[in-house]
Design an enzyme around this catalytic site. Structure first.
Site: not given
Length: 289
Positions: A46, A134, A162, A204
């Site tokens: 992001t 992740y 995540k 998240v």
């Protein structure tokens, strides 16, 4: 849990010249803290990590730690598909004073499950920091299996996952398999509440740039046993959760934030800004809030 329930994968504001807009970074950190974020994740996808230089990432880590000043935790995204480079960046991030690191599954080279395990173990063993693993197969081309993640959870400083496979079934199986004290976070805003329902700890988030306080209320309501309120908030925010991915992340959220004066909509190539039709849709979503 070390990182709380609401983590925000922070965007990286840019100027019209394509450089990092440091005053906007500071203002955004303050905004996120004021609206319920408990940990800021810096230089993740992001944050447009693929187009950030090594030096820019380090400066983002340093400045975020400095500006946050202990008000929230700071997690540095230091993973890549190069194990040695991930180790090096993780060690440098640790020197910058971050509170933890997030390691994405290696992308493009598509390692086996054993290769994935050894990659994460090697990076985790190179640092004393707590580690979040992740899993996002839609971007990386590989899915960490529950069995592999359960093995990783046995490593002392791997404390969180995540989970962004899009499968609530996988998230639930993972939550059931990891030891007590190891947290499973949704990596998809729209699956926050379903993930909590199968044993998840938090999110998240991307949408928390805009509705952090509401997301905190949704999670707090759920854990307080007020599932009805949590479900109503989930339904209220679902159009936003979905709308923020009408174009590649973080293009829509940057435009939404620009409407609120929190950053400019600029992204770095190969990402491009929204077209006019998409802008109107995002404007409608923001106005609805």
């Amino acid at each position: 849990m070390k990182f709380g329930r609401l983590l925000t994968a922070m965007i990286t504001p840019f100027t019209s010249e394509g450089t990092i807009d440091w005053p906007k970074v500071s203002a955004l950190i303050d905004h996120l803290i004021a609206t319920g974020t408990e940990t800021i994740v810096v230089a993740g996808t992001t944050g447009e990590s693929p187009t950030l230089s090594h030096d820019e990432k380090l400066e983002l880590f340093r400045r975020t730690v400095q500006h946050a000043a202990g008000r929230v935790k700071v997690m540095a995204s230091t993973g890549s598909n190069n194990t040695a480079a991930s180790v090096a960046l993780t060690r440098e991030a640790e020197q910058m004073g971050v509170d933890g690191v997030m390691l994405v599954a290696p992308y493009y080279n598509k390692p086996s499950q054993e290769g994935l395990y050894r990659h994460f173990r090697t990076v985790a063993e190179s640092t004393s920091l707590p580690v979040m693993v992740y899993n996002i197969p839609g971007r990386t081309g590989v899915n960490l299996t529950v069995e592999t993640m359960a093995r990783l959870a046995e490593i002392d400083n791997i404390v969180a996952f995540k989970e962004a496979s899009g499968s609530v079934i996988q998230a639930g199986k993972l939550a059931d398999r990891v030891p007590e004290g190891v947290a499973v976070y949704s990596g998809d805003d729209a699956l926050t509440l379903p993930t909590l329902a199968v044993g998840g700890h938090g999110i998240v988030s991307v949408a928390s740039h805009l509705v952090g306080s509401g997301m905190q209320k949704m999670m707090q309501s759920y854990f307080a046993g007020d599932v009805q309120t949590a479900a109503k908030l989930h339904a209220r925010y679902l159009p936003l959760f979905e709308g923020l991915f009408m174009a590649p992340n973080p293009v829509p959220v940057k435009y939404a934030l620009s409407l609120k004066g929190l950053c400019e909509p600029y992204v770095r190539l190969p990402l491009v800004e929204l077209d006019e039709e998409q802008k109107e849709k995002v404007k409608a979503l923001v106005e609805a809030l």
